[in-house]
Write a protein that holds these residues in place. Structure first.
Motif, short mmCIF file in Angstrom:
data_model
loop_
_atom_site.label_atom_id
_atom_site.label_comp_id
_atom_site.label_asym_id
_atom_site.label_seq_id
_atom_site.Cartn_x
_atom_site.Cartn_y
_atom_site.Cartn_z
N TYR A 243 -21.29 18.13 -34.54
CA TYR A 243 -22.51 18.69 -35.13
C TYR A 243 -22.24 19.44 -36.44
O TYR A 243 -22.89 19.20 -37.45
CB TYR A 243 -23.19 19.62 -34.11
N SER A 256 -29.24 17.04 -31.68
CA SER A 256 -29.56 16.97 -30.25
C SER A 256 -30.82 16.17 -29.94
O SER A 256 -30.98 15.70 -28.82
CB SER A 256 -29.74 18.39 -29.70
N GLU A 257 -31.75 16.07 -30.88
CA GLU A 257 -33.05 15.40 -30.67
C GLU A 257 -33.89 16.12 -29.62
O GLU A 257 -34.76 15.52 -28.99
CB GLU A 257 -32.87 13.93 -30.24
N LEU A 258 -33.65 17.40 -29.44
CA LEU A 258 -34.36 18.10 -28.36
C LEU A 258 -35.68 18.74 -28.78
O LEU A 258 -36.41 19.25 -27.92
CB LEU A 258 -33.44 19.18 -27.75
N SER A 259 -36.01 18.71 -30.08
CA SER A 259 -37.20 19.49 -30.49
C SER A 259 -38.50 19.11 -29.76
O SER A 259 -39.27 19.99 -29.40
CB SER A 259 -37.37 19.49 -32.01
N LYS A 364 -40.65 12.31 -35.07
CA LYS A 364 -39.97 13.43 -35.69
C LYS A 364 -39.07 12.88 -36.78
O LYS A 364 -38.82 11.67 -36.81
CB LYS A 364 -39.19 14.29 -34.69
N ASN A 367 -33.54 16.55 -39.51
CA ASN A 367 -33.74 17.74 -40.35
C ASN A 367 -33.41 17.52 -41.83
O ASN A 367 -34.14 18.00 -42.71
CB ASN A 367 -32.93 18.91 -39.81
N HIS A 395 -47.92 16.38 -39.65
CA HIS A 395 -47.34 16.93 -38.43
C HIS A 395 -48.31 16.77 -37.27
O HIS A 395 -47.96 16.32 -36.19
CB HIS A 395 -46.95 18.40 -38.61
N ASP A 401 -42.97 17.29 -32.16
CA ASP A 401 -42.55 18.69 -32.09
C ASP A 401 -43.48 19.60 -32.91
O ASP A 401 -43.13 20.74 -33.22
CB ASP A 401 -41.07 18.85 -32.52
N ASN A 406 -41.87 26.54 -35.15
CA ASN A 406 -41.00 25.85 -36.11
C ASN A 406 -41.78 25.02 -37.12
O ASN A 406 -41.33 24.81 -38.23
CB ASN A 406 -40.06 24.91 -35.36
N THR A 407 -42.91 24.49 -36.70
CA THR A 407 -43.70 23.67 -37.62
C THR A 407 -44.15 24.52 -38.80
O THR A 407 -43.92 24.17 -39.96
CB THR A 407 -44.97 23.14 -36.90
C1 LIG Z 1 -40.71 20.32 -43.54
C2 LIG Z 1 -40.11 20.61 -42.20
C3 LIG Z 1 -40.91 20.58 -41.07
C4 LIG Z 1 -40.38 20.86 -39.80
N1 LIG Z 1 -41.19 20.83 -38.71
C5 LIG Z 1 -40.70 21.10 -37.48
C6 LIG Z 1 -41.54 21.04 -36.33
O1 LIG Z 1 -42.72 20.72 -36.42
N2 LIG Z 1 -41.00 21.35 -35.12
C7 LIG Z 1 -39.67 21.67 -34.99
O2 LIG Z 1 -39.22 21.93 -33.86
N3 LIG Z 1 -38.86 21.74 -36.06
C8 LIG Z 1 -39.32 21.45 -37.30
N4 LIG Z 1 -38.48 21.50 -38.39
C9 LIG Z 1 -37.11 21.99 -38.22
C10 LIG Z 1 -36.06 20.90 -37.91
O3 LIG Z 1 -36.20 19.83 -38.80
C11 LIG Z 1 -36.18 20.38 -36.48
O4 LIG Z 1 -36.17 21.47 -35.55
C12 LIG Z 1 -35.00 19.47 -36.12
O5 LIG Z 1 -34.92 18.41 -37.03
C13 LIG Z 1 -35.21 18.94 -34.72
O6 LIG Z 1 -34.26 17.97 -34.41
P1 LIG Z 1 -33.15 18.27 -33.33
O7 LIG Z 1 -33.77 18.77 -32.08
O8 LIG Z 1 -32.28 17.06 -33.26
O9 LIG Z 1 -32.39 19.46 -34.04
P2 LIG Z 1 -30.92 20.05 -33.84
O10 LIG Z 1 -30.27 20.04 -35.17
O11 LIG Z 1 -30.20 19.39 -32.72
O12 LIG Z 1 -31.23 21.57 -33.49
C14 LIG Z 1 -31.48 22.01 -32.15
C15 LIG Z 1 -32.74 22.84 -32.12
O13 LIG Z 1 -32.61 23.96 -32.98
C16 LIG Z 1 -33.86 24.26 -33.57
N5 LIG Z 1 -33.80 24.06 -35.03
C17 LIG Z 1 -33.07 23.16 -35.73
N6 LIG Z 1 -33.30 23.30 -37.06
C18 LIG Z 1 -34.19 24.30 -37.18
C19 LIG Z 1 -34.82 24.94 -38.28
N7 LIG Z 1 -34.58 24.58 -39.54
N8 LIG Z 1 -35.69 25.95 -38.04
C20 LIG Z 1 -35.95 26.35 -36.79
N9 LIG Z 1 -35.38 25.79 -35.70
C21 LIG Z 1 -34.51 24.79 -35.89
C22 LIG Z 1 -34.86 23.27 -33.00
O14 LIG Z 1 -35.48 23.86 -31.89
C23 LIG Z 1 -33.97 22.11 -32.60
O15 LIG Z 1 -34.53 21.31 -31.59
C24 LIG Z 1 -39.00 21.19 -39.67
C25 LIG Z 1 -38.20 21.20 -40.81
C26 LIG Z 1 -38.73 20.92 -42.05
C27 LIG Z 1 -37.84 20.95 -43.26
#
Ligand SMILES: Cc1cc2nc3c(=O)[nH]c(=O)nc-3n(C[C@H](O)[C@H](O)[C@H](O)COP(=O)(O)OP(=O)(O)OC[C@H]3O[C@@H](n4cnc5c(N)ncnc54)[C@H](O)[C@@H]3O)c2cc1C
Length: 466
Positions: A243, A256-259, A364, A367, A395, A401, A406-407
């Motif tokens: 990671y 993780s794709e957990l959002s 989704k 990031n 969104h 998500d 976070n959104t």
């Molecule tokens: C324009 C924009 C819009 C976004 N909209 C959303 C949204 O609607 N919902 C959402 O959950 N996230 C959002 N994000 C933040 C981030 O992109 C996603 O949380 C992340 O891509 C989710 O994929 P993952 O679970 O594989 O993340 P991982 O990288 O595996 O991270 C694990 C968890 O950490 C948290 N996380 C990760 N990055 C962020 C971040 N930058 N800010 C806050 N928490 C974070 C999330 O809960 C995520 O599931 C957004 C980012 C941007 C730039």
């Protein structure tokens, strides 16, 4: 009544008494749809055991989710049979309410007439607070909201934090008190009402939305607790170790794709953080960059949502960001797309189009391309209000998500929230900007674009869990 840490998470919402003649305690699962590691359910069970009453889990197919269409309805319905089975095994009643547009909350209010108390989620994003208030207007029993979405209770902080650097030390100082497994308690009294609607038939419910449309189901994500646990397992065994080095590369599959699962409450951040920490300790891996996202960034977003009135407004931005946006409002924009053109995903930029396609197909965006996608919407819109409207609409219509703290925090991050000023440029002023060339190289855009085209052509499906 609510011992220890739980007490800090519970808010009494009205001045109504516990109804000693009530036959059950209702847990209205608006957000947290899991039986394990759920502080709100635990509070309901504590209350039920104290009163000698069983628990009735009431989950709805909320009208707002139905309006969003098939993708969202399906993700929710994919989880209900498993939840209902889990409830039955624990002696908890289960009802799925399919809300009606004309009177969405009436059925719940009717069912609350026989309740000793109501317990629901404390969640700082619309429509949860509004729907909770609406239900409270029609009931005469004590109601509690429980913070089951963050690791450190969000109301432990007195005010809105400026950015991650100001939140981090406060959060990390108290984190050891909260980052421990949540105890599990079984209800002492089994639910025995015959009025419970256990006859749930998701496939027939889905037929209605198949006709109504909305975005099609995600090609990758399936709703439910088991699916959440499978993604977690995949991450622990494969992504976590890579990671920190590869999280900027979407095709590396190190995230993780957990959002979506965190958002729908199928899994808790507490469980994920504990599992990640233990796996990292066992193998001598460094989990700090993942925990920074999951804990610091995510809880910063909850802090923002908890202390901000209008989450969907540029008014929430810091002064420096508002000033730079105002100074550059009239800058000539060489490229302008309206919301419909953007929604169709047909711009001159193949990286942006791929990110948008990922949203349309999977629900989704990884990031790294998501940051680029958001920033370019701001750069290519007629003005900041139009850009915000596009980001919110995309969104709402496509992201599994979305409607999460976070959104809003991350959409507004594109406009400077929780960020700092950079070198001044046209259009974006001192807001952080991304160049197609250097950012594209960093995230290996070519591979990503190829992978998303293959996904669109149905040739390759990004390892959907079974
Ligand atoms: C324009 C924009 C819009 C976004 N909209 C959303 C949204 O609607 N919902 C959402 O959950 N996230 C959002 N994000 C933040 C981030 O992109 C996603 O949380 C992340 O891509 C989710 O994929 P993952 O679970 O594989 O993340 P991982 O990288 O595996 O991270 C694990 C968890 O950490 C948290 N996380 C990760 N990055 C962020 C971040 N930058 N800010 C806050 N928490 C974070 C999330 O809960 C995520 O599931 C957004 C980012 C941007 C730039």
């Amino acid at each position: 009544m609510f011992p220890g840490e739980l007490g800090e998470r519970v808010r009494l919402l009205n001045d109504q008494p516990l109804n000693r003649r009530g036959r059950y305690v209702v847990y209205w699962a608006q957000v947290n749809r899991r039986l394990q590691s759920n502080e709100a359910l635990l509070a309901a069970v504590e209350l039920g055991n104290y009163l000698g009453r069983p628990i009735w889990w009431v989950e709805s197919l909320p009208w707002p989710e139905q309006r969003r269409g098939l993708r969202f309805v399906r993700f929710l319905l994919e989880g209900v049979e498993e939840t209902a089975r889990g409830c039955w095994e624990l002696g908890i009643g289960y009802t799925l309410l399919v809300e009606d547009e004309a009177a969405p909350l009436q059925e719940l209010q009717r069912l609350l007439r026989g309740a000793a108390a109501l317990v629901t989620d404390d969640y700082p994003v619309p429509p949860v607070p509004e729907r909770t208030r609406e239900v409270l207007r029609g009931i005469t029993v004590a109601a509690y909201a429980v913070n089951a979405s963050t690791i450190v209770p969000m109301r432990r902080f007195a005010r809105r934090e400026y950015a991650a650097y100001s939140m981090r030390p406060k959060l990390l100082k108290v984190l050891p008190n909260y980052l421990v497994p949540l105890p599990f308690r079984e209800p002492r009294v089994r639910f025995q009402e015959d009025s419970t609607h256990t006859e749930i038939h998701p496939p027939s419910l889905l037929l209605r939305w198949e006709r109504l449309g909305g975005a099609p189901p995600s090609v990758t994500f399936r709703g439910g607790r088991s699916a959440a646990l499978q993604w977690l397992e995949r991450f622990l065994n494969d992504g976590l170790q890579r990671y920190s080095a590869e999280r900027h590369v979407p095709t590396a599959r190190a995230a993780s794709e957990l959002s979506p699962y965190l958002h729908y409450g199928y899994i808790s951040a507490r469980e994920v953080a504990l599992a990640v920490r233990s796996q990292a300790q066992e193998h001598g891996w460094d989990a700090s960059s993942f925990l920074e996202q999951l804990i610091v960034r995510r809880e910063l977003a909850f802090n923002f949502a908890c202390f901000t009135k209008r989450l969907d407004s540029l008014e929430a931005l810091p002064t420096w960001a508002l000033q730079t946006i105002a100074r550059h409002r009239e800058d000539p924009r060489p490229v302008v797309y309206d919301i419909d053109r953007l929604e169709a995903g047909e711009t001159h930029d193949d990286l942006w189009n791929a990110a948008h396609k990922e949203l349309l197909l999977r629900g989704k965006i990884h990031n790294a391309p998501r940051m680029y996608w958001g920033k370019k919407i701001l750069e290519w819109s007629a003005g900041p209000e139009q850009a915000l409207a596009s980001l919110l609409r995309f969104h709402d219509r496509y992201a599994l998500d979305a409607n999460d703290p976070n959104t809003y925090a991350n959409i507004l991050w594109c406009f400077g929230l929780h960020d700092r000023p950079f070198r001044e440029r046209p259009i974006l002023g001192t807001l952080r900007s991304f160049s197609r060339e250097s950012f594209g190289r960093k995230i290996r855009a070519d591979r990503y674009i190829a992978e998303i085209s293959a996904l669109a052509a149905g040739v390759h499906n990004r390892d959907r869990v079974k």
